[in-house]
Motif scaffolding. Structure first.
Motif, PDB file in Angstrom:
ATOM      1  N   UNK A 109      -8.702   0.151  -3.046  1.00  0.00           N
ATOM      2  CA  UNK A 109      -8.999   1.281  -3.948  1.00  0.00           C
ATOM      3  C   UNK A 109      -8.193   2.531  -3.544  1.00  0.00           C
ATOM      4  N   UNK A 110      -7.973   3.439  -4.483  1.00  0.00           N
ATOM      5  CA  UNK A 110      -7.219   4.666  -4.231  1.00  0.00           C
ATOM      6  C   UNK A 110      -8.138   5.684  -3.571  1.00  0.00           C
ATOM      7  N   UNK A 111      -7.665   6.233  -2.452  1.00  0.00           N
ATOM      8  CA  UNK A 111      -8.429   7.224  -1.707  1.00  0.00           C
ATOM      9  C   UNK A 111      -7.694   8.561  -1.773  1.00  0.00           C
ATOM     10  N   UNK A 146      -3.095  11.057  -1.112  1.00  0.00           N
ATOM     11  CA  UNK A 146      -3.673   9.903  -1.813  1.00  0.00           C
ATOM     12  C   UNK A 146      -3.062   8.641  -1.238  1.00  0.00           C
ATOM     13  N   UNK A 147      -3.867   7.627  -0.971  1.00  0.00           N
ATOM     14  CA  UNK A 147      -3.413   6.333  -0.461  1.00  0.00           C
ATOM     15  C   UNK A 147      -4.086   5.227  -1.242  1.00  0.00           C
ATOM     16  N   UNK A 194       0.864  -1.198   0.000  1.00  0.00           N
ATOM     17  CA  UNK A 194       0.000   0.000   0.000  1.00  0.00           C
ATOM     18  C   UNK A 194       0.896   1.241   0.000  1.00  0.00           C
ATOM     19  N   UNK A 195       0.819   2.075  -1.020  1.00  0.00           N
ATOM     20  CA  UNK A 195       1.618   3.295  -1.140  1.00  0.00           C
ATOM     21  C   UNK A 195       0.724   4.513  -0.960  1.00  0.00           C
ATOM     22  N   UNK A 196       1.276   5.528  -0.287  1.00  0.00           N
ATOM     23  CA  UNK A 196       0.541   6.771  -0.088  1.00  0.00           C
ATOM     24  C   UNK A 196       1.436   7.991  -0.270  1.00  0.00           C
ATOM     25  N   UNK A 197       0.859   9.083  -0.744  1.00  0.00           N
ATOM     26  CA  UNK A 197       1.606  10.311  -0.978  1.00  0.00           C
ATOM     27  C   UNK A 197       0.797  11.495  -0.449  1.00  0.00           C
ATOM     28  N   UNK A 198       1.514  12.543  -0.037  1.00  0.00           N
ATOM     29  CA  UNK A 198       0.842  13.741   0.444  1.00  0.00           C
ATOM     30  C   UNK A 198       1.694  14.994   0.229  1.00  0.00           C
ATOM     31  N   UNK A 199       1.056  16.128   0.093  1.00  0.00           N
ATOM     32  CA  UNK A 199       1.751  17.410  -0.063  1.00  0.00           C
ATOM     33  C   UNK A 199       0.866  18.504   0.521  1.00  0.00           C
ATOM     34  N   UNK A 200       1.512  19.535   1.002  1.00  0.00           N
ATOM     35  CA  UNK A 200       0.738  20.613   1.594  1.00  0.00           C
ATOM     36  C   UNK A 200       1.499  21.911   1.654  1.00  0.00           C
ATOM     37  N   UNK A 201       0.767  22.993   1.816  1.00  0.00           N
ATOM     38  CA  UNK A 201       1.367  24.311   2.017  1.00  0.00           C
ATOM     39  C   UNK A 201       0.693  24.936   3.230  1.00  0.00           C
TER      40      UNK A 201
END
Length: 483
Positions: free
Chosen positions: A333-335, A326-327, A127-134
């Motif tokens: 399923x992609x969330x 996104x995970x 299970x791969x997840x990515x995130x970004x923020x400002x």
């Protein structure tokens, strides 16, 4: 310290309402000084051409001095230090402006998970997840404290610009003064060598007369003693010459003795074809860089009162963030997620034991001191001009009197020597007249040097023109319109 967090619905109307408040602290108002309409001594006419821009040093016909000034302006270390201080103050102003603006940050993250089934097949899942923020943070200038900080930084910056111009004028004047002293000492040395040759001729005459029985051995001893006295003075003058040459080299940012080859040849005192307008005392408010720098110091100190006063009131800060993620990559399923937040913080100090009020009192006293320093700098500037006028007028009178003195002493010496050769007077008359002639020639050379120095003192005392400062500002990319 008490901190309360408000919802954005409450914070925005509060922000709008508080932003309508006036900037705290006093606004700078230029002080009015009761200045006299003219200088006490009459202003002399020094040169036929009055240079409107006041760049009197460019009117010299001495090519060596022109080259030395150019080298000094390019290489003088004090000027380089002053220029560096301008850049330092410019950087501080940028830092203040940046610190009072919006601060924006960013972040990126990722994660990976691997799982193994406990069943016999031992299925593995990834299970791969990515995130970004400002995120951002902004402190509202509700009470005008940030504006006052910008005013302080700008005033400090412009103060350094004018201090650089003060160094600029000082370097030019110091180069010219040392050059005048060098040429004046060389002239004295040249006159003394001529007097030495004349005294040796007199000694030879006495020796011939003694051989024929017309003079005594006492006369010869006196003549030889006079020769030795003059010879003893020459090394002292040479020492002064060497020191002036070394001083000029230092002003040009070079090692002592660097320009000896260009300065050892005897040259006349430099002349200047133009003079800056002397004007009236009120002109010094704009022409003297040190006076304008002192005023900017007062402006800075006045704005600092507002900076400290703003600390008495609550501080409103807006914080916000936006995060995307996104995970489910690999296992589905992609969330996908998106989150946004905004908040407001009012930060108020309820009690500090009077520390903030003490800071305001300190700022007010520093502003008062800056005012006194400004006033003192202006008074000293007026004194510099008046003293230079008195010095110039006195030097002119002294020189004119010594011109007549040298002429009469030369006549007396020539008459006494003729009478001595004819046997109509004794040798003491010759020695006395020759000694006084030598001294009067030295005094005249000193007076001519002093007159040149007093002229430079007057030129530098009246300062630079505003155009000179603006010319440098344009060259350096400095906006003087905000000062």
């Amino acid at each position: 310290m008490s901190v309360k967090r408000l919802s954005i619905c409450c914070a925005l109307p509060l922000l709008i309402g508080l932003s309508a408040c006036q900037t705290v602290g006093p606004d700078y108002v230029a002080p009015k000084f009761d200045l006299v309409g003219a200088y006490t001594p009459p202003v002399p006419v020094i040169a036929a051409n009055q240079a409107d821009h006041g760049r009197w040093w460019e009117s010299t016909s001495d090519p060596v001095l022109r080259d030395l000034i150019a080298l000094g302006l390019a290489n003088n270390l004090d000027l380089r230090i002053a220029a560096s201080r301008i850049e330092e103050a410019r950087a501080v102003a940028r830092g203040v402006s940046g610190a009072n603006g919006i601060e924006v940050g960013a972040n990126v993250n990722g994660d990976a998970e691997r799982g193994t089934s406990s069943r016999e097949r031992g299925d593995q899942t990834t299970d791969l997840g990515f995130g970004a923020g400002i995120d951002f943070s902004w402190t509202a200038d509700v009470w005008g404290g940030q504006q006052r900080e910008d005013e302080v930084a700008l005033a400090d910056y412009l103060e350094q610009v004018y201090l650089r111009e003060d160094v600029y004028l000082t370097v030019i004047a110091d180069i010219v003064r040392n050059y005048i002293e060098l040429r004046g000492t060389q002239k004295r040395q040249e006159l003394l060598r001529s007097s030495l040759d004349l005294q040796r001729q007199t000694s030879n005459i006495v020796q011939v007369r003694m051989q024929t029985g017309l003079a005594s051995e006492l006369d010869l001893s006196r003549a030889r003693a006079e020769v030795s006295d003059i010879e003893a003075t020459l090394p002292t003058l040479q020492t002064d010459i060497d020191r002036s040459i070394n001083a000029i080299a230092i002003l040009l940012g070079a090692q002592p003795g660097t320009y000896r080859d260009r300065l050892v040849d005897v040259q006349p005192l430099p002349e200047f074809d133009s003079a800056p307008p002397i004007g009236i005392p009120a002109d010094l408010l704009r022409r003297r860089p040190d006076v304008r720098a002192a005023e900017l110091s007062l402006i800075s100190a006045t704005s600092e009162i507002g900076v400290q006063t703003a600390d008495l009131y609550p501080e409103l800060t807006l914080d916000g963030s936006l995060a995307l993620g996104a995970t489910g990559y690999g296992s589905g399923p992609i969330v996908r997620t998106a989150m946004a937040a905004i908040g407001a913080v009012i930060d108020a100090t309820l009690y500090d034991g009077g520390a903030r009020q003490a800071d305001i009192d300190v700022a007010e006293q520093q502003a008062q001191q800056a005012f006194y320093s400004y006033q003192q700098t202006l008074l000293v500037a007026i004194q510099d001009v008046e003293s230079a006028i008195y010095g110039y007028v006195g030097a002119v009178q002294q020189r004119d009197s010594l011109i007549s003195s040298v002429r009469y002493h030369r006549q007396a010496f020539e008459q006494s020597r003729v009478r001595y050769v004819q046997g109509l007077s004794n040798f003491l008359d010759v020695l006395d007249s020759q000694r006084t002639l030598t001294q009067s020639q030295q005094d005249l050379a000193d007076a001519e040097t002093d007159l040149e120095l007093e002229t430079i003192n007057l030129y530098s005392a009246v300062g630079l023109s505003v155009e000179d400062v603006e010319r440098y500002a344009d060259k350096a990319g400095i906006d003087m319109n905000n000062g």
